[in-house]
Design an enzyme around this catalytic site. Structure first.
Site, PDB file in Angstrom:
ATOM      1  CG  ASP A 107      48.005  47.153  26.369  1.00  0.00           C
ATOM      2  OD1 ASP A 107      47.695  46.047  26.835  1.00  0.00           O
ATOM      3  OD2 ASP A 107      47.876  47.450  25.157  1.00  0.00           O
TER       4      ASP A 107
ATOM      5  NE  ARG B   8      59.912  28.232  65.776  1.00  0.00           N
ATOM      6  CZ  ARG B   8      59.238  27.876  66.866  1.00  0.00           C
ATOM      7  NH1 ARG B   8      59.227  28.678  67.940  1.00  0.00           N
ATOM      8  NH2 ARG B   8      58.578  26.744  66.894  1.00  0.00           N
TER       9      ARG B   8
ATOM     10  CB  ILE C  72      59.643  30.461  56.244  1.00  0.00           C
ATOM     11  CG1 ILE C  72      60.354  29.813  55.044  1.00  0.00           C
ATOM     12  CG2 ILE C  72      60.638  31.050  57.240  1.00  0.00           C
ATOM     13  CD1 ILE C  72      61.198  30.744  54.220  1.00  0.00           C
TER      14      ILE C  72
ATOM     15  CB  SER D 140      37.732  36.625  31.261  1.00  0.00           C
ATOM     16  OG  SER D 140      38.182  36.271  32.541  1.00  0.00           O
TER      17      SER D 140
ATOM     18  CD  GLU E 274      44.780  46.938  36.521  1.00  0.00           C
ATOM     19  OE1 GLU E 274      45.543  47.095  35.568  1.00  0.00           O
ATOM     20  OE2 GLU E 274      44.732  47.691  37.502  1.00  0.00           O
TER      21      GLU E 274
ATOM     22  N   PRO F  16      28.428  41.886  35.794  1.00  0.00           N
ATOM     23  CG  PRO F  16      26.441  42.049  37.026  1.00  0.00           C
ATOM     24  CD  PRO F  16      27.347  42.832  36.122  1.00  0.00           C
TER      25      PRO F  16
HETATM   26  C1  FAD Z   1      38.969  42.864  44.338  1.00  0.00           C
HETATM   27  C2  FAD Z   1      38.658  43.106  42.908  1.00  0.00           C
HETATM   28  C3  FAD Z   1      38.829  44.380  42.378  1.00  0.00           C
HETATM   29  C4  FAD Z   1      38.500  44.637  41.031  1.00  0.00           C
HETATM   30  N1  FAD Z   1      38.600  45.925  40.539  1.00  0.00           N
HETATM   31  C5  FAD Z   1      38.085  46.200  39.300  1.00  0.00           C
HETATM   32  C6  FAD Z   1      37.997  47.553  38.830  1.00  0.00           C
HETATM   33  O1  FAD Z   1      38.441  48.494  39.502  1.00  0.00           O
HETATM   34  N2  FAD Z   1      37.423  47.771  37.628  1.00  0.00           N
HETATM   35  C7  FAD Z   1      36.923  46.770  36.849  1.00  0.00           C
HETATM   36  O2  FAD Z   1      36.403  47.039  35.776  1.00  0.00           O
HETATM   37  N3  FAD Z   1      37.023  45.469  37.272  1.00  0.00           N
HETATM   38  C8  FAD Z   1      37.580  45.165  38.468  1.00  0.00           C
HETATM   39  N4  FAD Z   1      37.648  43.859  38.912  1.00  0.00           N
HETATM   40  C9  FAD Z   1      37.167  42.793  38.047  1.00  0.00           C
HETATM   41  C10 FAD Z   1      38.256  41.861  37.545  1.00  0.00           C
HETATM   42  O3  FAD Z   1      39.023  42.494  36.554  1.00  0.00           O
HETATM   43  C11 FAD Z   1      37.569  40.568  37.072  1.00  0.00           C
HETATM   44  O4  FAD Z   1      37.108  39.909  38.241  1.00  0.00           O
HETATM   45  C12 FAD Z   1      38.488  39.684  36.264  1.00  0.00           C
HETATM   46  O5  FAD Z   1      38.784  40.278  35.023  1.00  0.00           O
HETATM   47  C13 FAD Z   1      37.895  38.288  36.030  1.00  0.00           C
HETATM   48  O6  FAD Z   1      36.565  38.343  35.629  1.00  0.00           O
HETATM   49  P1  FAD Z   1      35.483  37.424  36.368  1.00  0.00           P
HETATM   50  O7  FAD Z   1      35.628  37.693  37.829  1.00  0.00           O
HETATM   51  O8  FAD Z   1      34.166  37.687  35.769  1.00  0.00           O
HETATM   52  O9  FAD Z   1      35.938  35.952  36.103  1.00  0.00           O
HETATM   53  P2  FAD Z   1      35.582  35.014  34.767  1.00  0.00           P
HETATM   54  O10 FAD Z   1      35.797  35.842  33.582  1.00  0.00           O
HETATM   55  O11 FAD Z   1      34.199  34.483  35.030  1.00  0.00           O
HETATM   56  O12 FAD Z   1      36.638  33.914  34.905  1.00  0.00           O
HETATM   57  C14 FAD Z   1      36.525  32.788  35.785  1.00  0.00           C
HETATM   58  C15 FAD Z   1      37.732  31.881  35.539  1.00  0.00           C
HETATM   59  O13 FAD Z   1      37.695  31.381  34.190  1.00  0.00           O
HETATM   60  C16 FAD Z   1      38.900  31.729  33.522  1.00  0.00           C
HETATM   61  N5  FAD Z   1      38.593  32.018  32.120  1.00  0.00           N
HETATM   62  C17 FAD Z   1      37.667  32.857  31.622  1.00  0.00           C
HETATM   63  N6  FAD Z   1      37.701  32.871  30.279  1.00  0.00           N
HETATM   64  C18 FAD Z   1      38.701  32.031  29.908  1.00  0.00           C
HETATM   65  C19 FAD Z   1      39.242  31.615  28.667  1.00  0.00           C
HETATM   66  N7  FAD Z   1      38.801  32.084  27.500  1.00  0.00           N
HETATM   67  N8  FAD Z   1      40.257  30.709  28.668  1.00  0.00           N
HETATM   68  C20 FAD Z   1      40.734  30.232  29.836  1.00  0.00           C
HETATM   69  N9  FAD Z   1      40.267  30.597  31.054  1.00  0.00           N
HETATM   70  C21 FAD Z   1      39.264  31.491  31.096  1.00  0.00           C
HETATM   71  C22 FAD Z   1      39.435  32.955  34.243  1.00  0.00           C
HETATM   72  O14 FAD Z   1      40.833  33.090  34.066  1.00  0.00           O
HETATM   73  C23 FAD Z   1      39.056  32.606  35.689  1.00  0.00           C
HETATM   74  O15 FAD Z   1      40.023  31.745  36.225  1.00  0.00           O
HETATM   75  C24 FAD Z   1      38.029  43.585  40.216  1.00  0.00           C
HETATM   76  C25 FAD Z   1      37.902  42.289  40.755  1.00  0.00           C
HETATM   77  C26 FAD Z   1      38.192  42.054  42.073  1.00  0.00           C
HETATM   78  C27 FAD Z   1      37.995  40.658  42.622  1.00  0.00           C
END
Ligand code: FAD
Length: 385
Positions: free
Chosen positions: A239, A267, A337, A131, A363, A127
């Site tokens: 990676d 169309r 389209i 990122s 990812e 939670p």
């Molecule tokens: C459908 C789905 C499937 C998933 N499957 C998996 C899985 O199998 N295993 C797993 O471990 N995870 C999984 N994830 C998690 C996914 O990898 C994360 O949701 C993703 O890495 C982003 O993290 P967050 O949602 O907490 O967003 P945040 O980290 O809260 O980011 C919110 C926004 O802020 C931006 N941001 C954050 N930090 C920075 C920065 N330093 N500079 C600029 N912009 C920034 C981000 O790019 C984003 O636009 C899944 C997510 C979804 C939605």
């Protein structure tokens, strides 16, 4: 364009294309509507050997590689990006074992995963740690010959349908990312629980849920590598797996383009098919060019990974970034389209636009990919003085 695939790769492409056309396309809308996991299609994937692509032959796989995984993901995603994840997310969950597992762990888990007897999932996100993966808090504490895991992982693809989970957890909070370790966790271990199931915008045929570790007992023998190597195993995993996301994005873009071209030929407006209007022709030309650029970058990156190139973080991030941005642009243009019909759920195109969005997020979001790419550029420039 010709990507000079080998005969084996072309045979694989043909096999997967056939599975996508016969088994997935006819049910894609229903799976999307109902948000159901396609167990019957998983059986077909398993029988066709798709789960073995990234697993070495000595452990029951076909010992192929990232090019093959990309071919599989691209072809499947042309029909349904959600169903694609039944293979792609299992590969993601399997990579940590291939990368960091010892011989015993590989013998124990990889043959069943290669056969598709079990699915795998990868648990990194929490939670408060998306990122910022270094902020994970799930704790793994050594007690005798076990680790006790506590914490929750969210948004886990294949969560609830996988049997094998590769989990990244903190073993020594004082050491930051060097105090993080990776574990193989089975869903039948005491204290393993399935949490909230997500109701998603797209890729609705894939299972996504929270995984809760509530004093979860994991044998110490299931530690991957050594304590403290978990962050490195997780980054190496990403990676290798990001080209798979690029391939999924590419398949979505190509699938949407094919539908848009077909629609534009049929169309009629202002007395001629849409393809007779230059504005539409130019849109189609741009879409096709963007798709081909993404494909060229993907297969170049995938070949680098398979060839054992040392620095794959940058090409891997680049192909994921490019293909997912192309997928979003191309699917949005494809809906354009189709006009008003494209906005309706009666037509298949809006699903591609909903499915495309996730490829810019998971990812590592595309902001994170840009950070990975920029970091490499700056490091390389600094090393040259
Ligand atoms: C459908 C789905 C499937 C998933 N499957 C998996 C899985 O199998 N295993 C797993 O471990 N995870 C999984 N994830 C998690 C996914 O990898 C994360 O949701 C993703 O890495 C982003 O993290 P967050 O949602 O907490 O967003 P945040 O980290 O809260 O980011 C919110 C926004 O802020 C931006 N941001 C954050 N930090 C920075 C920065 N330093 N500079 C600029 N912009 C920034 C981000 O790019 C984003 O636009 C899944 C997510 C979804 C939605």
């Amino acid at each position: 364009m010709d990507y000079f695939f080998t005969e084996d790769q072309m045979a694989l492409q043909e096999l997967v294309r056939q599975i996508a056309d016969e088994k997935i396309r006819p049910v894609a809308a229903k799976l999307d509507r109902e948000g159901t996991f396609p167990w019957d299609i998983v059986k077909v994937f398993a029988e066709s050997g798709l789960y073995g692509a990234i697993i070495p032959e000595e452990y029951g796989g076909t010992g192929k590689g990232i090019v093959e995984l990309a071919i599989i993901s691209e072809e499947l995603a042309k029909a349904c990006a959600g169903v694609t994840l039944a293979v792609a997310a299992s590969a993601l969950g399997t990579f940590p074992i291939v990368i960091g597992g010892n011989d015993e762990q590989k013998r124990r888990y990889l043959p069943d995963l290669a056969e598709g007897k079990f699915l795998a999932a990868f648990c990194l996100t929490e939670p408060d740690a998306g990122s910022d993966a270094g902020a994970i808090r799930t704790r793994a504490t050594r007690v005798g010959d076990e680790y006790i895991l506590n914490g929750n992982k969210i948004f886990i693809t294949n969560g609830g349908v996988a049997h094998i989970y590769t989990v990244i957890a903190v073993t020594d909070p004082a050491k930051g990312s060097r105090g993080v370790s990776a574990f193989i966790v089975q869903d039948d271990y005491p204290g393993f629980k399935i949490g909230k199931e997500e109701d998603k915008m797209g890729i609705r045929a894939s299972a996504t849920c929270e995984i809760v570790f509530d004093d979860c007992h994991v044998p110490a023998a299931n530690l991957l590598g050594r304590e403290g190597e978990g962050f490195s195993i997780a980054m190496k995993t990403l990676d290798k797996s990001r080209p798979g996301v690029a391939a999924q994005a590419l398949g979505i873009a190509q699938g949407a383009f094919d539908l848009a071209l077909d629609y534009a030929r049929k169309r009629v407006q202002f007395g001629q098919p849409l393809v007779g209007h230059q504005a539409i022709q130019f849109m189609l030309a741009d879409m096709a060019t963007q798709i081909e650029a993404a494909r060229a970058l993907l297969y170049a990156a995938a070949r680098m990974v398979d060839a054992g190139a040392k620095n794959i973080a940058q090409p891997s991030a680049m192909c994921k970034l490019m293909a997912s941005d192309v997928a979003m642009k191309v699917t949005t243009d494809a809906v354009q389209i189709f006009g008003g019909y494209g906005y309706m759920r009666d037509y298949p195109i809006e699903k591609y636009m909903r499915d495309a969005k996730i490829t810019q997020i998971y990812e590592g979001t595309n902001q994170i990919q840009r950070m990975v790419i920029a970091r490499t550029l700056i490091r390389e420039a600094a090393s040259k003085g």
